[in-house]
Design an enzyme around this catalytic site. Structure first.
Site, mmCIF file in Angstrom:
data_model
loop_
_atom_site.group_PDB
_atom_site.id
_atom_site.type_symbol
_atom_site.label_atom_id
_atom_site.label_comp_id
_atom_site.label_asym_id
_atom_site.label_seq_id
_atom_site.Cartn_x
_atom_site.Cartn_y
_atom_site.Cartn_z
ATOM 1 N N THR A 31 -3.162 6.076 10.032
ATOM 2 C CA THR A 31 -3.125 6.118 8.588
ATOM 3 C C THR A 31 -3.184 7.605 8.160
ATOM 4 O OG1 THR A 31 -3.317 5.808 5.783
ATOM 5 C CG2 THR A 31 -4.963 5.129 7.390
ATOM 6 N N ASP A 32 -2.534 8.233 7.622
ATOM 7 C CA ASP A 32 -2.971 9.673 6.977
ATOM 8 C C ASP A 32 -4.195 9.639 6.280
ATOM 9 O OD1 ASP A 32 -2.213 8.971 5.021
ATOM 10 O OD2 ASP A 32 -0.612 10.098 3.387
ATOM 11 N N GLU A 33 -4.979 8.451 6.002
ATOM 12 C CA GLU A 33 -6.103 8.466 4.910
ATOM 13 C C GLU A 33 -7.188 9.039 5.899
ATOM 14 O OE1 GLU A 33 -6.903 5.209 2.306
ATOM 15 O OE2 GLU A 33 -4.974 5.620 1.651
ATOM 16 N N TYR B 295 -12.250 1.847 3.491
ATOM 17 C CA TYR B 295 -10.870 1.488 4.797
ATOM 18 C C TYR B 295 -10.792 2.607 5.677
ATOM 19 C CZ TYR B 295 -5.903 1.788 5.180
ATOM 20 O OH TYR B 295 -4.642 1.937 5.699
ATOM 21 N N LYS C 44 -10.141 2.900 9.757
ATOM 22 C CA LYS C 44 -9.351 3.047 10.228
ATOM 23 C C LYS C 44 -9.124 4.384 11.182
ATOM 24 C CE LYS C 44 -5.686 1.695 10.029
ATOM 25 N NZ LYS C 44 -5.139 0.408 10.651
ATOM 26 N N LYS D 220 -0.532 -3.619 -4.908
ATOM 27 C CA LYS D 220 -0.828 -1.963 -4.104
ATOM 28 C C LYS D 220 0.347 -1.481 -5.376
ATOM 29 C CE LYS D 220 -2.107 -1.936 0.028
ATOM 30 N NZ LYS D 220 -2.262 -2.360 0.819
ATOM 31 N N TYR E 11 -4.556 5.026 -12.966
ATOM 32 C CA TYR E 11 -5.344 5.571 -12.245
ATOM 33 C C TYR E 11 -6.305 7.071 -12.837
ATOM 34 C CZ TYR E 11 -6.135 1.531 -9.496
ATOM 35 O OH TYR E 11 -6.646 0.057 -8.734
ATOM 36 N N HIS F 132 -11.919 8.918 -5.569
ATOM 37 C CA HIS F 132 -10.364 8.450 -5.165
ATOM 38 C C HIS F 132 -10.114 10.116 -4.627
ATOM 39 C CE1 HIS F 132 -6.176 7.538 -7.836
ATOM 40 N NE2 HIS F 132 -5.981 7.832 -6.574
HETATM 41 P P1 NAD Z 1 -0.811 -5.629 4.484
HETATM 42 O O1 NAD Z 1 -2.441 -5.826 3.824
HETATM 43 O O2 NAD Z 1 0.540 -5.942 3.733
HETATM 44 O O3 NAD Z 1 -1.108 -6.837 6.356
HETATM 45 C C1 NAD Z 1 -1.719 -6.529 6.451
HETATM 46 C C2 NAD Z 1 -1.423 -7.642 7.522
HETATM 47 O O4 NAD Z 1 -2.546 -7.869 8.437
HETATM 48 C C3 NAD Z 1 -1.140 -9.020 6.602
HETATM 49 O O5 NAD Z 1 -0.420 -10.091 7.315
HETATM 50 C C4 NAD Z 1 -2.615 -9.840 7.181
HETATM 51 O O6 NAD Z 1 -2.694 -11.192 7.022
HETATM 52 C C5 NAD Z 1 -3.207 -9.522 8.065
HETATM 53 N N1 NAD Z 1 -4.590 -9.675 9.042
HETATM 54 C C6 NAD Z 1 -5.120 -8.846 8.135
HETATM 55 N N2 NAD Z 1 -7.117 -8.730 8.936
HETATM 56 C C7 NAD Z 1 -6.215 -9.956 9.928
HETATM 57 C C8 NAD Z 1 -7.432 -9.978 11.513
HETATM 58 N N3 NAD Z 1 -8.318 -10.482 11.105
HETATM 59 N N4 NAD Z 1 -6.023 -10.896 12.201
HETATM 60 C C9 NAD Z 1 -5.067 -11.227 12.455
HETATM 61 N N5 NAD Z 1 -4.260 -10.427 10.873
HETATM 62 C C10 NAD Z 1 -4.822 -10.183 10.039
HETATM 63 O O7 NAD Z 1 -1.097 -4.243 5.053
HETATM 64 P P2 NAD Z 1 0.645 -2.845 5.089
HETATM 65 O O8 NAD Z 1 0.957 -1.628 4.297
HETATM 66 O O9 NAD Z 1 2.002 -3.517 6.274
HETATM 67 O O10 NAD Z 1 -0.253 -1.917 6.994
HETATM 68 C C11 NAD Z 1 0.091 -2.031 7.795
HETATM 69 C C12 NAD Z 1 -0.499 -1.053 8.503
HETATM 70 O O11 NAD Z 1 -0.094 0.032 8.087
HETATM 71 C C13 NAD Z 1 -2.127 -1.034 8.535
HETATM 72 O O12 NAD Z 1 -3.092 -0.726 9.645
HETATM 73 C C14 NAD Z 1 -2.802 -0.181 7.801
HETATM 74 O O13 NAD Z 1 -3.673 0.777 7.944
HETATM 75 C C15 NAD Z 1 -1.008 0.849 8.081
HETATM 76 N N6 NAD Z 1 -0.253 1.872 7.234
HETATM 77 C C16 NAD Z 1 -0.516 1.341 6.182
HETATM 78 C C17 NAD Z 1 0.319 1.563 4.978
HETATM 79 C C18 NAD Z 1 0.953 1.847 3.423
HETATM 80 O O14 NAD Z 1 0.919 2.885 2.912
HETATM 81 N N7 NAD Z 1 0.841 0.511 3.371
HETATM 82 C C19 NAD Z 1 0.273 3.613 5.227
HETATM 83 C C20 NAD Z 1 -0.498 3.708 6.356
HETATM 84 C C21 NAD Z 1 -0.623 3.299 7.205
HETATM 85 O O1 DAU Z 2 -2.113 6.802 2.529
HETATM 86 C C1 DAU Z 2 -1.551 6.236 3.360
HETATM 87 C C2 DAU Z 2 -2.456 4.857 2.602
HETATM 88 O O2 DAU Z 2 -1.750 4.502 1.750
HETATM 89 C C3 DAU Z 2 -2.605 2.899 3.224
HETATM 90 O O3 DAU Z 2 -3.651 3.544 4.356
HETATM 91 C C4 DAU Z 2 -2.970 2.240 2.636
HETATM 92 O O4 DAU Z 2 -3.110 1.338 3.015
HETATM 93 C C5 DAU Z 2 -2.246 1.753 1.636
HETATM 94 O O5 DAU Z 2 -2.311 0.494 0.689
HETATM 95 C C6 DAU Z 2 -2.025 3.182 0.881
HETATM 96 O O6 DAU Z 2 -2.979 3.406 0.256
HETATM 97 P P1 DAU Z 2 -3.608 4.137 -1.713
HETATM 98 O O7 DAU Z 2 -5.108 3.640 -1.867
HETATM 99 O O8 DAU Z 2 -3.416 6.152 -1.859
HETATM 100 O O9 DAU Z 2 -2.548 3.044 -2.396
HETATM 101 P P2 DAU Z 2 -2.649 2.423 -3.548
HETATM 102 O O10 DAU Z 2 -1.211 2.120 -3.743
HETATM 103 O O11 DAU Z 2 -3.723 1.668 -3.479
HETATM 104 O O12 DAU Z 2 -2.989 3.749 -4.843
HETATM 105 C C7 DAU Z 2 -1.581 5.218 -4.157
HETATM 106 C C8 DAU Z 2 -2.184 5.849 -6.074
HETATM 107 O O13 DAU Z 2 -1.698 4.990 -6.599
HETATM 108 C C9 DAU Z 2 -3.528 5.800 -5.420
HETATM 109 O O14 DAU Z 2 -3.530 7.008 -6.444
HETATM 110 C C10 DAU Z 2 -4.251 5.076 -6.618
HETATM 111 C C11 DAU Z 2 -3.502 4.928 -7.831
HETATM 112 N N1 DAU Z 2 -2.686 4.022 -8.534
HETATM 113 C C12 DAU Z 2 -2.879 2.043 -7.749
HETATM 114 C C13 DAU Z 2 -3.139 1.340 -8.539
HETATM 115 C C14 DAU Z 2 -2.983 0.060 -7.904
HETATM 116 C C15 DAU Z 2 -2.868 3.445 -9.885
HETATM 117 O O15 DAU Z 2 -3.013 4.531 -10.690
HETATM 118 N N2 DAU Z 2 -2.807 2.704 -10.209
HETATM 119 C C16 DAU Z 2 -3.060 1.094 -9.783
HETATM 120 O O16 DAU Z 2 -3.031 0.454 -10.278
#
Ligand code: NAD
Ligand code: DAU
Length: 350
Positions: free
Chosen positions: A121-123, A148, A152, A187, A205, A274
């Site tokens: 992730t970019d985080e 988190y 990562k 999310k 938030y 945040h």
């Molecule tokens: P998600 O939470 O929707 O899915 C995660 C999946 O991993 C789930 O199906 C969960 O059951 C499984 N999991 C969790 N713990 C496990 C374990 N111990 N063993 C096996 N499976 C397990 O997450 P996502 O948003 O799909 O993210 C997927 C990947 O992409 C992550 O590595 C996350 O860090 C990365 N990522 C997410 C975003 C985003 O915006 N969502 C952006 C950049 C990178």
């Molecule tokens: O940047 C990549 C990351 O993006 C991934 O690595 C993470 O897995 C993914 O969850 C996401 O992280 P964020 O913390 O940016 O995503 P989230 O959807 O939780 O929140 C996005 C923004 O919105 C953040 O600034 C917090 C804000 N927020 C979130 C929720 C749930 C709100 O303002 N209100 C809300 O109800």
């Protein structure tokens, strides 16, 4: 090609599996997923059982991971605890899955000499000030903020250690915020869509000035395939689609998509620590010939709204549980404190 996809019942992983089976007829997929609260097996239920099987198991189970990796030509490692707000309440689960689970995958891939793509992730780079013209590049130092992102970042360092120490053929990608179908209702974007579908106003938030760099999940997964096919083992690639938008921009766009007053939303308690802004320079992945196709965020959000509107059985229970999760700590608040800009020192402890 036999592909092991960890975390393939979650948001990005399930979309990756679906896109892979649809676009690459020579592939078969095994999903390893613990089926945590974040998974939804319905995301895979309609797929061809002859080409896709789901193994319920823990990525930290080294023996199981070893057995599955031995039968794979490629591993794509998505499995993770992925939600920042949960990492503030229960960080230990993030250390276990994101760090120990990645080490189990690395160990097995090295033992069987299997190509790995690690999804990060970019985080890991921390955040940028709102008025900083800079964007993240593969050279940006790691500076994670939350449990988190720290977990990562740790996983990424382990991947690099395995490349250098054991000659593992691995690539890493660091992507920005994804949106699209099948994202868990906890999310930001699905939460606001589902609140609107349930007749409740969006919740932002703090001030809502925080900026995220949005990318459609299909563009992310196409970039992952470009890296698998044309990337260089040992390298890191950044994925983003020039989609910077503040949280206020996003809720206003969603309100408009529902025909509502753009400014009809609630401010609630800010997230501790945040991150202010993420922004990706994706030149490293564009150099592989990849370009994002979903460049119009309003159109992408409208398509995502349509998907959730048509799939209530997919999201209903998870949405109710996510709202219960937030209700434990979230309070309505006035948007008083501005997000610190460049050079400002962020307050801690109050
Ligand atoms: P998600 O939470 O929707 O899915 C995660 C999946 O991993 C789930 O199906 C969960 O059951 C499984 N999991 C969790 N713990 C496990 C374990 N111990 N063993 C096996 N499976 C397990 O997450 P996502 O948003 O799909 O993210 C997927 C990947 O992409 C992550 O590595 C996350 O860090 C990365 N990522 C997410 C975003 C985003 O915006 N969502 C952006 C950049 C990178
Ligand atoms: O940047 C990549 C990351 O993006 C991934 O690595 C993470 O897995 C993914 O969850 C996401 O992280 P964020 O913390 O940016 O995503 P989230 O959807 O939780 O929140 C996005 C923004 O919105 C953040 O600034 C917090 C804000 N927020 C979130 C929720 C749930 C709100 O303002 N209100 C809300 O109800």
């Amino acid at each position: 090609m036999r592909i092991l996809v960890t975390g393939g019942a979650g948001f990005i992983g399930s979309n990756f599996v679906r896109r892979t089976l649809a676009t690459r007829p020579d592939t078969r997929v095994t999903v390893l997923d613990k089926l945590t609260y974040a998974a939804n097996p319905a995301s895979l239920a309609d797929l061809d059982a002859g080409r896709c099987r789901l193994v319920e198991g823990d990525v930290c189970d080294a023996a199981l991971v070893d057995k599955l990796v031995a039968d794979a030509d490629l591993v794509v490692h998505f499995a993770a605890e992925s939600h920042n707000d949960r990492s503030l309440r229960e960080p230990a689960a993030f250390v276990r899955t994101n760090v120990e689970g990645t080490v189990a995958v690395l160990t097995a891939c090295a033992r069987h000499d299997v190509r790995l793509h690690h999804i990060s992730t970019d985080e890991v780079f921390g955040d940028l000030a709102l008025d900083d013209p800079a964007r993240f590049t593969p050279q940006t130092p790691y500076r994670p903020s939350s449990p988190y992102s720290a977990s990562k970042a740790s996983a990424d360092h382990f991947v690099r250690a395995w490349v250098r120490s054991f000659g593992l053929r691995a690539t890493i990608s660091n992507c920005s915020n994804n949106y699209g179908p099948r994202q868990h209702p906890e999310k930001f974007i699905p939460r606001q869509i589902l609140r609107l579908l349930s007749g409740r106003p969006p919740r932002v938030y703090g001030t809502g000035e925080n900026v995220r760099d949005w990318i459609h999940v299909d563009d992310h997964n196409d970039a992952v395939w470009a890296i698998i096919e044309r990337g260089e083992p040992g390298q890191t690639y950044l994925i983003g689609a020039d989609g910077e938008a503040s949280n206020l921009d996003v809720v206003r766009a969603l309100n408009r998509a529902f025909g509502r007053d753009a400014d009809d939303f609630e401010h609630v308690t800010d997230r501790p620590g945040h991150d202010r802004r993420y922004a990706i320079d994706a030149a490293s992945t564009r150099a592989l010939g990849w370009t994002p196709r979903h460049m119009d965020l309003a159109a992408g959000l409208a398509g995502t709204v349509d998907w959730y509107r048509a799939n209530e059985p997919w999201w209903r229970a998870a949405f109710d549980a996510a709202e219960d999760f937030y209700a434990a700590t979230e309070r309505r608040a006035a948007p008083t404190a501005r997000v610190p800009a460049r050079g400002a020192v962020r307050d801690v402890g109050n």
